[in-house]
Design a protein around this motif. Sequence first.
Motif, mmCIF file in Angstrom:
data_model
loop_
_atom_site.group_PDB
_atom_site.id
_atom_site.type_symbol
_atom_site.label_atom_id
_atom_site.label_comp_id
_atom_site.label_asym_id
_atom_site.label_seq_id
_atom_site.Cartn_x
_atom_site.Cartn_y
_atom_site.Cartn_z
ATOM 1 N N ARG B 20 8.067 44.529 25.090
ATOM 2 C CA ARG B 20 9.529 44.567 25.307
ATOM 3 C C ARG B 20 10.120 43.359 24.611
ATOM 4 O O ARG B 20 9.708 42.233 24.877
ATOM 5 N N HIS B 21 11.109 43.592 23.792
ATOM 6 C CA HIS B 21 11.679 42.480 23.043
ATOM 7 C C HIS B 21 12.972 41.968 23.669
ATOM 8 O O HIS B 21 13.746 42.730 24.225
ATOM 9 N N ALA B 22 13.209 40.670 23.542
ATOM 10 C CA ALA B 22 14.537 40.087 23.757
ATOM 11 C C ALA B 22 15.285 40.286 22.438
ATOM 12 O O ALA B 22 14.660 40.507 21.411
ATOM 13 N N THR B 23 16.499 40.169 22.398
ATOM 14 C CA THR B 23 17.599 39.849 23.277
ATOM 15 C C THR B 23 18.472 41.085 23.351
ATOM 16 O O THR B 23 18.811 41.647 22.301
ATOM 17 N N PRO B 24 18.876 41.535 24.528
ATOM 18 C CA PRO B 24 19.773 42.683 24.581
ATOM 19 C C PRO B 24 21.076 42.360 23.861
ATOM 20 O O PRO B 24 21.525 41.217 23.876
ATOM 21 N N ASN B 105 18.574 47.642 23.074
ATOM 22 C CA ASN B 105 17.321 46.934 23.337
ATOM 23 C C ASN B 105 16.249 47.509 22.425
ATOM 24 O O ASN B 105 16.442 48.579 21.841
ATOM 25 N N ALA B 133 21.509 51.114 26.948
ATOM 26 C CA ALA B 133 21.404 50.376 28.209
ATOM 27 C C ALA B 133 20.676 51.191 29.275
ATOM 28 O O ALA B 133 20.056 50.635 30.190
ATOM 29 N N ARG C 42 21.034 33.444 20.880
ATOM 30 C CA ARG C 42 20.324 34.591 21.446
ATOM 31 C C ARG C 42 20.278 34.548 22.966
ATOM 32 O O ARG C 42 19.451 35.234 23.569
ATOM 33 N N ALA C 44 20.856 35.756 26.390
ATOM 34 C CA ALA C 44 21.113 37.162 26.740
ATOM 35 C C ALA C 44 22.439 37.358 27.463
ATOM 36 O O ALA C 44 23.107 38.379 27.283
ATOM 37 N N SER C 47 25.130 37.703 25.033
ATOM 38 C CA SER C 47 24.851 38.712 24.007
ATOM 39 C C SER C 47 25.038 40.138 24.504
ATOM 40 O O SER C 47 25.303 41.041 23.725
ATOM 41 N N SER C 48 24.891 40.340 25.818
ATOM 42 C CA SER C 48 24.847 41.717 26.339
ATOM 43 C C SER C 48 25.724 41.889 27.569
ATOM 44 O O SER C 48 25.525 41.235 28.595
ATOM 45 N N ALA C 50 25.588 44.480 29.426
ATOM 46 C CA ALA C 50 24.731 45.076 30.451
ATOM 47 C C ALA C 50 23.931 43.991 31.183
ATOM 48 O O ALA C 50 23.840 43.993 32.419
ATOM 49 N N GLY C 188 12.027 38.805 30.748
ATOM 50 C CA GLY C 188 11.485 39.449 29.554
ATOM 51 C C GLY C 188 12.559 39.728 28.520
ATOM 52 O O GLY C 188 12.420 39.380 27.344
ATOM 53 N N LEU C 189 13.653 40.316 28.979
ATOM 54 C CA LEU C 189 14.756 40.592 28.054
ATOM 55 C C LEU C 189 15.397 39.305 27.560
ATOM 56 O O LEU C 189 15.917 39.241 26.445
ATOM 57 N N ALA C 190 15.382 38.281 28.406
ATOM 58 C CA ALA C 190 16.011 37.019 28.021
ATOM 59 C C ALA C 190 15.185 36.291 26.971
ATOM 60 O O ALA C 190 15.707 35.457 26.233
ATOM 61 N N GLY C 191 13.894 36.582 26.926
ATOM 62 C CA GLY C 191 13.085 36.030 25.839
ATOM 63 C C GLY C 191 12.361 34.743 26.142
ATOM 64 O O GLY C 191 11.798 34.116 25.242
#
Lengths: 349, 349, 349
Positions: B20-24, B105, B133, C42, C44, C47-48, C50, C188-191
Amino acid sequence: MMKTNPGRFFEDFRLGETIRHATPRTVTTGDVALYTALYGPRFAVQSSDAFASAFGYARAPLDDLLVFHVVFGKTVPDISLNAVANLGYAEGRFLRPVYPGETLNTVSEVIGLKESSNRQTGVVYVRSTGTDAAGQAVLSYCRWVLVRKRDPEAVIVAEAVPTLAKAVAPEELAAALPPLDAAAYDLGLAGSPHRLGDYAVGERIDHVDGMTVEEAEHQIATRLFQNTAKVHFDGFAAKDTRFGKRLIYGGHVISLARALSFNGLGNAFSIAGINAGRHVAPLFAGDTVYAWSEVLAVAELPGRDDVGALRLRTVATKNQPCAAYPDKAGEGYDPAVILDLDYWALMPR
Amino acid sequence: MMKTNPGRFFEDFRLGETIRHATPRTVTTGDVALYTALYGPRFAVQSSDAFASAFGYARAPLDDLLVFHVVFGKTVPDISLNAVANLGYAEGRFLRPVYPGETLNTVSEVIGLKESSNRQTGVVYVRSTGTDAAGQAVLSYCRWVLVRKRDPEAVIVAEAVPTLAKAVAPEELAAALPPLDAAAYDLGLAGSPHRLGDYAVGERIDHVDGMTVEEAEHQIATRLFQNTAKVHFDGFAAKDTRFGKRLIYGGHVISLARALSFNGLGNAFSIAGINAGRHVAPLFAGDTVYAWSEVLAVAELPGRDDVGALRLRTVATKNQPCAAYPDKAGEGYDPAVILDLDYWALMPR
Amino acid sequence: MMKTNPGRFFEDFRLGETIRHATPRTVTTGDVALYTALYGPRFAVQSSDAFASAFGYARAPLDDLLVFHVVFGKTVPDISLNAVANLGYAEGRFLRPVYPGETLNTVSEVIGLKESSNRQTGVVYVRSTGTDAAGQAVLSYCRWVLVRKRDPEAVIVAEAVPTLAKAVAPEELAAALPPLDAAAYDLGLAGSPHRLGDYAVGERIDHVDGMTVEEAEHQIATRLFQNTAKVHFDGFAAKDTRFGKRLIYGGHVISLARALSFNGLGNAFSIAGINAGRHVAPLFAGDTVYAWSEVLAVAELPGRDDVGALRLRTVATKNQPCAAYPDKAGEGYDPAVILDLDYWALMPR
C-alpha cells in the motif's frame, strides 16, 4: 488525407467568413491561481471573493486579461499559425465579468484582407468574439496580422481594409460591469488611496518595479492559454530564425505590464476596453520588463455613479527602468520600448 | 530507529506481496490547470465541462495521463527509490473517468522478480492499481524496473518472470468510458474533422510541433505528481552522475508527446489502454521534444457504437523533428528517439 | 500627487500603530495545487480530503506555510519594501486550519523600534495577524526587519525593543487543530510508521533529499503569495547589487526544508507554532537545498490525547548534503547553512 493542421495561408481567408475555433475551455480557480503566480496581480476585486461580493460582484471575477488570453489562444491555429507578425488590436470590449466555472469559446469574422505589394504576404483583419457556453458574447476585439501566402501567384478575390474606431467610446463601457457599490470599495484593503478623480489627463506614472522573465514562465503561461504558436515553444527550430531563440507571446508582456501598473493604478480594477495595441519589439527570456502609464482621458460612464473610466496608455520596456518615460522617438520608438497599449480601465468614483 | 525511508532494495521484495503506497491525493481543478500549463493539451473533452457533459460525461474528466502520473508517483518511494532504470510498461487499463474532487490511492502487487546475472541488481515486476476513496480501481498497469541489491550476496528466495499480454484486448477497453453520444461530439469545437474511420492501419502522422523543456517545468510537474525520485531534483548530486545533470521524469515525455499528438489526432480524446512503453533514452532540460505516431490497429468496441479504438504507437524524439519518422534502427533506435509508446486511444465513430 | 508606493522608511513607523494591509486574497485549490507543484509536500492531511475528513478535519486544510506566506506577502509593501534584511521571527501561532475558499487579510502592529547606532537604519518589530473574512485571527507571528531611514538625521520619537518569548508554550498550541481521531490516522497511507512517542529529545534526522531551485520556480511562488519584494524579481537591477543576482524569498527556503523534512517526519502533519527563525545566508537560483532536523522537545498538549507536539529545529543548507548535520560553528554557522528554524509540529500520539 492529411491529419495535421497546416494553418491557413493568406489566400485561404475569405472576406466576411466566420471561423469557429477549437478548443472550448472551462476556466477555473486553478487558472486564476496560475495567473496570479505568473504575473503577480494585486487588484483586490480579482483577488478576493469577499472583496468582490461586498462591492457587487457575484464573486471574484477572472482577471480580464486571463479571459483575453484564453479567447485569443483559440484563434491561433486558424488565424495566425502562418503569421509573420501580430500587427495590432482595436475595438476591444469586455462585455461582462467572467467567473470561474464558465466555459469560453471563440469565433472570428474576417473583416479585412489586404495583400502586401510584394505578394508574399497579406494582412488579415479579424473580429474575434469570446462567448460563454450559451453563446453569449463576453469579449470582442479586432486584431490584424501579417500572414504568409502559400503561393505568391495566388489571386486574392476580394480585399478590403476595415475602418476601425480610434477608441472605444465611454458609453460602450458602461455595460461591462454589474451595478457596484462604490462606498463598499475599501481603499485600504485595495492598497491605493486614489479614486478616479485623483487622476489628471496628461499625468504620467512610472510603475517603478521590474520583472525578469524566464523561459519556463512564458511557456507555462502560453500553454495555459492553449496558444500553440510554435515560436514560443520550439527552441530547437528557433536557433535557425533571425532571433536565434524563442519569442515570448505578446500577451505575456501585456499581463506583466498590467500587473506592474498596480503600483500607481491600484484601483483601476477592471479593463473594459482596448483602444489600440502594438507590440513594438520582441521580448526574450532573461529580459526584465518595466512599465509606465499616461492618463489620456478621464470619463464618466452614462448612467453610472459608481465607477468611471481612465483612458490609459501603458508603455512597457525591456531592460530599462521607466523613470524617464521612454516613448516614441522620431519615426519609431526608444529602442527599449516593447509595448504600447491604449485601453480603458474602470475605477471607483 | 531510522526515521527516513531508504527505499527497498531488490532482495527486500517478496513475490506476491501487496504494498500500500502513501500519499493519498485529492485531485482538483488546480491540478488540471497545472497540467494544461505544463503540457498544453487541447482535447476538448478534458478542457471543457460543457463539451464533456454534452457528450455524456458528468463533467470534464481529468486527463488520463494526469491520473497515471499521480497513481505512479505514489509507487516511487516503495518501488523505485533504488532503481537503476525504468524498463517498461504493459497491461495498462484506464477503468473509468476520474473527476476533480476525487481522491486517489495506489497499491502494488509484486508479480515478478528476476535477479541479474551479475547479482548486483534485479528486475522487479509490479502491477500497480490506482483506486478511488472507496477503494474501487480506476487504473491498473504493470511496470518493471531494474533495482539495486543492497548486498550482492543476498539470496533471492523466489523468482518468476510474469507473462504479460502483448496488448490490451479491445474488449477490455469498452468499460473505460460512460455511454457517450457521438452525434453530440462537435468536431468543429474539437478542432479536428477526423473520426475513427478516417484513420488507416499503417498510417503515419508527423505531429510537427516541438516543445523545449526547462528544468523548472519538469520539476514543477514531477512534484505535482508527488514523485520523489531524486534524479529529477538534485542538481548538486547529479553533477557526479554519468549524465552530469538532472534527468527528466519519463512520464513528462509521455505527456509532452501526447499533447503534441493533438495535431493529427485531435479526436483521440481518451487513452484507454497502454500496451507497451519504453523510455529509449533520457531527456534533459534544454532539449526539444517532437513526436510522430503510427496507426497499429483500428478496432470496434463490443457493445459500443459511440466510440472505437485506435491502437497507436507514438514515438518521441529529442532535438530532431519527425518528418522522416525516426524509428528503430538495427538492434536499437535512431539516436534521437527517447520514447516508444504503444497504446489504445478512443475516438468518436 | 505621487501615485506609486515608495514604502515606509524607518522614521515613518510609529510605536503601537496598526497597519491594515492590502490585498485580500481568497485561497483556493488552485493555490494548493501550485504549492504542491512548487515544493512537493506529501503530508497526507493536506493532500487528501478523504484522509483529512476521516481524521477529523472538514476537508484537507491548506498547508500551514501556504497560509503563512499569503499572510506574510501582504505585509511587504507596508513593512519591508525598504528593508535591508529580514532578521527574525518569533511567537508564531497557527490558530486554526484554513480551508480552500476562505479569504485572508493581514494587519500588523508595530511593537518595537530600535534605531541603529549609525542612524542609517533601524529595526522594526511587528506582530502580524492573518485573519479570515470575518476578521477572526488564523495566524499570528512577530518578525523584525532592518529598514533604511529616508533621512539619517530624522529623529526617532519613541523606541522600544519588545520582549519576545523564547518559545511558544505547548498549551498555546492546543487550539490550533479541531478534535481529531488518532485511531483513524492511517500510518500506512501517511507514509511513515513513527508516532510522537517514537521521537526522542536530541534525536537528529538527516532528511537526505536535495532540491535544486530555479529562477522560474521561486518567482512563481513569490508572486503566488503576492509578495512584491523587488529583490526577488528584478534581475536587471540585481546586477548592480552586492550579490549580482536575484535573491530567493526566505519563505521559499522554509517551504522547501519543510517538504524535504517529510522524509523522517512524515507524521508531523501540522505546524502549530514558530518559536524562532533566522535566514542565515541567502539562496540563489541554481543552488540545491538540503535539510536536517533536531528534536528539541516532545510535549503533550493539555486536554488532547489525539495529538502531541514535537519541538523541532530544522536547518537547511545549500549545496551540501546534511549527513554531517552542518550547524552553528564558532560565532556563526557552517557556511553551507542558510536557515535555522525552531518550530512546533503536531503529530498523532
